[in-house]
Structure formats: C-alpha cells, structure tokens
Design a protein around this motif. Structure first.
Motif, mmCIF file in Angstrom:
data_model
loop_
_atom_site.group_PDB
_atom_site.id
_atom_site.type_symbol
_atom_site.label_atom_id
_atom_site.label_comp_id
_atom_site.label_asym_id
_atom_site.label_seq_id
_atom_site.Cartn_x
_atom_site.Cartn_y
_atom_site.Cartn_z
ATOM 1 N N HIS A 1 -75.886 -23.992 -70.704
ATOM 2 C CA HIS A 1 -74.477 -23.619 -70.835
ATOM 3 C C HIS A 1 -74.003 -24.100 -72.193
ATOM 4 C CE1 HIS A 1 -70.454 -22.562 -69.853
ATOM 5 N NE2 HIS A 1 -70.029 -23.773 -69.604
ATOM 6 N N HIS A 2 -73.539 -25.313 -72.297
ATOM 7 C CA HIS A 2 -73.327 -25.931 -73.599
ATOM 8 C C HIS A 2 -73.645 -27.403 -73.493
ATOM 9 C CE1 HIS A 2 -69.591 -27.266 -71.900
ATOM 10 N NE2 HIS A 2 -69.041 -26.060 -71.924
ATOM 11 N N MET A 3 -73.649 -28.068 -74.633
ATOM 12 C CA MET A 3 -74.209 -29.429 -74.676
ATOM 13 C C MET A 3 -73.311 -30.483 -74.022
ATOM 14 S SD MET A 3 -73.691 -29.845 -78.753
ATOM 15 C CE MET A 3 -74.400 -28.265 -79.139
ATOM 16 N N PHE A 4 -72.158 -30.074 -73.507
ATOM 17 C CA PHE A 4 -71.261 -31.044 -72.858
ATOM 18 C C PHE A 4 -71.386 -30.995 -71.330
ATOM 19 C CE2 PHE A 4 -69.292 -29.342 -76.757
ATOM 20 C CZ PHE A 4 -69.508 -30.456 -77.557
ATOM 21 N N THR A 5 -72.277 -30.132 -70.848
ATOM 22 C CA THR A 5 -72.463 -29.971 -69.397
ATOM 23 C C THR A 5 -73.226 -31.155 -68.802
ATOM 24 O OG1 THR A 5 -72.443 -27.605 -69.640
ATOM 25 C CG2 THR A 5 -73.509 -28.450 -67.657
ATOM 26 N N ALA A 6 -72.694 -31.663 -67.695
ATOM 27 C CA ALA A 6 -73.304 -32.845 -67.078
ATOM 28 C C ALA A 6 -74.520 -32.479 -66.245
ATOM 29 C CB ALA A 6 -72.271 -33.544 -66.193
ATOM 30 N N PRO A 7 -75.532 -33.366 -66.250
ATOM 31 C CA PRO A 7 -76.646 -33.185 -65.311
ATOM 32 C C PRO A 7 -76.199 -33.604 -63.916
ATOM 33 C CG PRO A 7 -76.956 -35.167 -66.643
ATOM 34 C CD PRO A 7 -75.686 -34.528 -67.121
ATOM 35 N N GLY B 1 -86.982 -30.731 -68.577
ATOM 36 C CA GLY B 1 -86.989 -29.331 -68.160
ATOM 37 C C GLY B 1 -86.623 -29.155 -66.692
ATOM 38 N N LYS B 2 -86.755 -30.235 -65.910
ATOM 39 C CA LYS B 2 -86.489 -30.151 -64.463
ATOM 40 C C LYS B 2 -85.052 -30.538 -64.101
ATOM 41 C CE LYS B 2 -90.660 -29.744 -62.140
ATOM 42 N NZ LYS B 2 -91.799 -30.337 -62.880
ATOM 43 N N VAL B 3 -84.303 -31.049 -65.073
ATOM 44 C CA VAL B 3 -82.939 -31.514 -64.782
ATOM 45 C C VAL B 3 -82.045 -30.322 -64.460
ATOM 46 C CG1 VAL B 3 -80.913 -32.720 -65.699
ATOM 47 C CG2 VAL B 3 -83.222 -33.442 -66.388
ATOM 48 N N ARG B 4 -81.296 -30.440 -63.347
ATOM 49 C CA ARG B 4 -80.334 -29.375 -63.048
ATOM 50 C C ARG B 4 -78.952 -29.765 -63.560
ATOM 51 N NH1 ARG B 4 -81.060 -29.635 -56.916
ATOM 52 N NH2 ARG B 4 -81.310 -31.766 -57.643
ATOM 53 N N GLY B 5 -78.226 -28.783 -64.058
ATOM 54 C CA GLY B 5 -76.899 -29.061 -64.616
ATOM 55 C C GLY B 5 -75.807 -28.667 -63.646
ATOM 56 N N LEU B 6 -74.631 -29.270 -63.833
ATOM 57 C CA LEU B 6 -73.491 -28.923 -62.974
ATOM 58 C C LEU B 6 -72.719 -27.750 -63.579
ATOM 59 C CD1 LEU B 6 -72.426 -32.514 -61.932
ATOM 60 C CD2 LEU B 6 -73.269 -30.706 -60.420
ATOM 61 N N GLY C 1 -68.503 -22.288 -66.583
ATOM 62 C CA GLY C 1 -67.944 -23.606 -66.815
ATOM 63 C C GLY C 1 -68.866 -24.651 -66.257
ATOM 64 N N SER C 2 -68.377 -25.893 -66.235
ATOM 65 C CA SER C 2 -69.226 -26.983 -65.756
ATOM 66 C C SER C 2 -68.428 -28.255 -65.556
ATOM 67 C CB SER C 2 -70.358 -27.257 -66.762
ATOM 68 O OG SER C 2 -69.832 -27.595 -68.034
ATOM 69 N N ILE C 3 -69.050 -29.196 -64.874
ATOM 70 C CA ILE C 3 -68.593 -30.587 -64.917
ATOM 71 C C ILE C 3 -69.162 -31.140 -66.223
ATOM 72 C CG2 ILE C 3 -68.871 -32.875 -63.861
ATOM 73 C CD1 ILE C 3 -66.996 -31.089 -62.254
ATOM 74 N N ARG C 4 -68.359 -31.950 -66.922
ATOM 75 C CA ARG C 4 -68.786 -32.415 -68.248
ATOM 76 C C ARG C 4 -69.393 -33.821 -68.186
ATOM 77 N NH1 ARG C 4 -67.423 -27.213 -69.132
ATOM 78 N NH2 ARG C 4 -65.183 -26.899 -68.997
ATOM 79 N N ILE C 5 -70.150 -34.080 -69.216
ATOM 80 C CA ILE C 5 -70.651 -35.445 -69.392
ATOM 81 C C ILE C 5 -69.458 -36.302 -69.828
ATOM 82 C CG2 ILE C 5 -72.110 -36.899 -70.845
ATOM 83 C CD1 ILE C 5 -73.856 -34.311 -71.288
#
Ligand code: ASP
Length: 465
Positions: A327-333, A346-351, A365-369
C-alpha cells in the motif's frame, strides 16, 4: 414580476415571470414561434409571435411572460414543464451565439473527445454532463454532512509540499525564493493527515486533490484526481471499515435510491483468497454483470505488507531492495507478524484495506505505523538510504511527542462516480479533465513560459533527452 428558475414555472401557473437562459431550439411556424428556453434547472416552451424568430439557437435571452397551462392535446410528457408554456410578453437578446462547433443535444459519446475538450464549456451544456456535475456535488455534500455530524473536522492541507510517495511519479514545482529547490505536489495528503492525528484532531477529512504523474487509463485520470481523505485516531481496522460501509450505504440510499447493494455487510476477502479464487485483487462480484443498478462492494484485507519491488517502484522513490510497500510505507504490520519483519519480511501481513466495487478499486487505506522504531525498520526494508530516511524525519520526530494509534482510508471520488453513473471514463465526471496526452481541457496546459520566468528560477531548458 418575479425572476425565477425554469423548474419553478410549474408551481406558478397564471403568474407573470421573468426568465433567463439559452434558446435551445426555435420552431418557426410563421405566425407563431416556439422557443425552448434552457437554464441550469430545465427547459420550458415560450410561445410568441414572429418577432421571436430573431432569436437563434444558443443565444442568451431574457424573457418575460405569463405561465399558462397547455391544452390537453399539447401536453409533452417528456419534460417536467410539459404541462405549461410561457406566453410571451417581451424578450431581449442579451448575447448572440455563433453556431456551435459540436452538437450538444445528444449524449455526446459520438463526438470526437478532443473537440469536446477544446470546447468543454459547450460540452458541459449537454444534459448528461450537467447531471454528472450535479450528482458529483450532491455526493460531496452528503459526505461532508455525514462526516461533520460524526465529529469529523474538514481540514485543508498544502498543495505546495514535499514528496509523499504513493507509488507514482511526483509533479515538481521550482521554488523562486530558494533557487534550485523544488516543491512536490502531494500524491495524497498522507503525511499531513497523520500529523493532524499527532495534533489531536482525532477525526479528519478532506475532499482532497491528489497529483500523480502516471500514464492515464480509462479508470485513472491524468495528473490529478479527487479523493475523500479520512483519518481517525484510536480506531481499529474494523472501525474504519464500518464507518466507510455506513457512509456509502446511506449515500446510495439518499442519492442513488434505484441502485441495489448486492450484499450487506459487504464481504471481506483476504488477498490470498481473492487471488486464488478470482485471479484478481479487485474482483467483480456482481451476479449479473449486465445489470447497471447492481452494486457489489467488497473489502480486500490481509494484504502482504510488501510486494516484490519493480523498476517502477525504485524509480518512484523507493530505495534499492527486494521489497516495496503493498500500500504505502506508513501501513502497519499486523501485531502478531511484527517478529517476522526481522525473520521473513515477505510473510508479514499488513493492516491494509482496499475497497472494491463492481471490479474497480475505489479506495484504499490502512492502520498506520505509529512506533518510530517500526517505521524505521520498514524504511530499511524498502532499501531507504539515510538520506531518503531523512526526508521523513519530520513525521518521525512528530511521533516522539505522543502519537495516538491511527488509521484511515481514501475512497476515490472520480472512480466511484464513474462506476455508479455507468460512465466509460473518469473524464466524463470531471468538469475540465486532461486528455490522455496530458493536455488540459480548453486552456491547453502545459505551455511554455517566458524566458524571464525561467531565469528567475535559474532553470535552463535543453532540447532532447
Ligand atoms: N494515502 C492513501 C492513498 O492515497 C490512502 C490512505 O492510506 O488513507 O491511496
């Protein structure tokens, strides 16, 4: 005598009124002449004597007259004012029109698009285009209303800003005051909306213009587009999905009551499942793809945090690495996947959550770091050099002063409208779109600038590559 809009005529039978508009058609029967007068609210028939034949099509006129009921055999069911007509008292031609370079009484799809763009102010006179613009305005008004009632604050963020990578090429603007430096137009207000969460705004939205220098496609405008940009603090992914679902469900009920949402609550499909089952991350889940009133919304969730980096990603601001953000680099794992950042990224899933409608991605969109250490780790994984990391030092510094957990979404307004209005291209729902070669409607930007302007900026243009 009252100056009124044409749509009001049906409620004022018997009154003498003053109307302004464009003469759409003139039917000259010698002793009697009929003029269809058009304003932004509709069309009405004017009846008068031979003097009306001075008017030609698309002249701007002022008309005074008495609103009369039509005899039953002359009622026109096709227009809302078909039961009445205006018996002419007087008229003035305010402004004459040359004959138009394109027809405007059709839906316009048959007209060469370049001609339509060159004369967009005429093209927008056609009924379909006016309706599209009006619907767009109704949708925006609904969104504003829905969100402000729920404690959201509408906030504008800068257009002249710094690069905010969303995976596209930036538009850059040279600075005169700081020669040799450049602003970037925002690909989205992503970092600003996150800063607003640090500021304690808690619920932000903006009808935001975003700028991305990417090749145009039917479902993607060249240069700029508009999205409903939303950010919230102290929320889970579930809260964001629920709010968005409620917003669109109520919006459709109010503005598009004849449309049917296929399934509620909207299905949630993991990225893995959609790829396996539909071979696409934006599946079209309609039962009947021919039915223009069926709306199949779906959420795609559980994306991998990273995808394999392509040359394009690298070119558009990533560091050299195996990985680029999905998504973008501010997306939380996902919390439980954080240890994998070190072991097997490579296995980490993002929110991340993508909103899909009838086979189109209409938002993401996403939950952010919000932990600077994890943000730093993600920067490293996407190959950022120290210099690249420093470009985001302001956001990371902000996160050291008490940052609430936060997340958001940005449904694209143009693409949503294109799908729901059944238009073949985004250009049909934008007032002044750019063409596929990046030329803007009517004004023909981009253009050359004066030598002096370039000198002031310290810019030298050289020909060729
Ligand atoms: N900034 C993202 C975009 O423009 C949306 C978001 O993550 O809220 O796609």
């Amino acid at each position: 005598m009252k100056k009124i809009f044409i749509e009001e005529t049906i409620t004022r039978i018997g009154e003498e009124v003053e109307l302004y508009g464009w003469a759409e058609t003139i039917r000259d029967h010698k002793k009697v002449v009929f003029v269809d007068l058009r304003d932004s609210t509709g069309i009405v028939q004017i009846v008068g004597g031979p003097q009306l034949s001075e008017i030609s099509s698309e002249d701007v006129v002022r008309v005074t007259g008495v609103i009369k009921s039509r005899p039953d055999n002359l009622i026109n069911d096709k227009i809302p004012t078909g039961k009445i007509e205006i018996e002419l008292k007087d008229f003035t031609i305010i402004s004459k029109s040359n004959s138009l370079p394109l027809p405007i009484d059709t839906d316009g799809y048959e007209v060469d698009e370049e001609v339509r763009h060159n004369y967009r102010y005429l093209d927008l006179r056609r009924k379909r285009m006016l309706k599209n613009l009006r619907t767009r305005s109704e949708v925006i008004t609904f969104m504003r209303d829905f969100l402000t009632k729920r404690r959201f604050i509408e906030i504008e963020t800068p257009i002249l800003t710094k690069t905010s990578p969303e995976g596209a090429r930036d538009f850059i603007v040279p600075s005169r005051l700081q020669r040799g430096k450049f602003y970037a137009l925002p690909q989205s207000p992503q970092q600003y909306k996150q800063l607003l969460m640090v500021a304690g705004i808690e619920r932000y939205f903006q009808i935001a213009r975003c700028f991305r220098d990417e090749d145009p496609r039917a479902d993607r405008a060249y240069g700029e587009f508009t999205q409903l940009d939303i950010e919230m603090s102290f929320v889970t992914q579930e809260d964001i999905l629920e709010l968005t679902e409620q917003l669109f469900t109520e919006l459709i009920k109010k503005v598009f009551p004849h449309k049917k949402i296929k399934e509620s609550p909207w299905p949630r499909i993991s990225h893995k499942e959609t790829i396996e089952k539909y071979k696409s991350d934006r599946p079209d889940l309609r039962k009947n793809k021919e039915d223009k009133d069926e709306l199949a919304f779906a959420w795609i969730v559980d994306f991998p945090l990273f995808t394999e980096q392509s040359q394009e990603d690298f070119y558009h601001g990533m560091g050299k690495s195996k990985y680029a953000p999905s998504h973008h680099m501010f997306t939380a794992p996902r919390q439980e996947d954080i240890p994998l950042l070190d072991k097997d990224p490579g296995k980490v899933r993002g929110l991340q959550h993508d909103l899909v409608l009838n086979g189109f991605e209409v938002g993401g969109g996403s939950i952010r770091i919000h932990d600077p250490k994890i943000q730093e780790k993600v920067f490293t994984l996407i190959g950022f050099t120290q210099e690249q990391k420093d470009r985001f030092s302001d956001l990371l510094e902000a996160f050291t002063y008490g940052v609430p957990p936060h997340g958001g979404i940005a449904p694209g307004l143009d693409r949503f409208l294109m799908v729901i209005l059944g238009e073949p291209s985004i250009r049909e729902i934008v007032a002044f779109p750019a063409s596929s070669s990046g030329k803007t409607a009517v004004m023909h930007a981009p253009s050359t600038v004066e030598k002096e302007q370039l000198e002031e900026l310290g810019i030298n243009i050289h020909e060729g590559k």
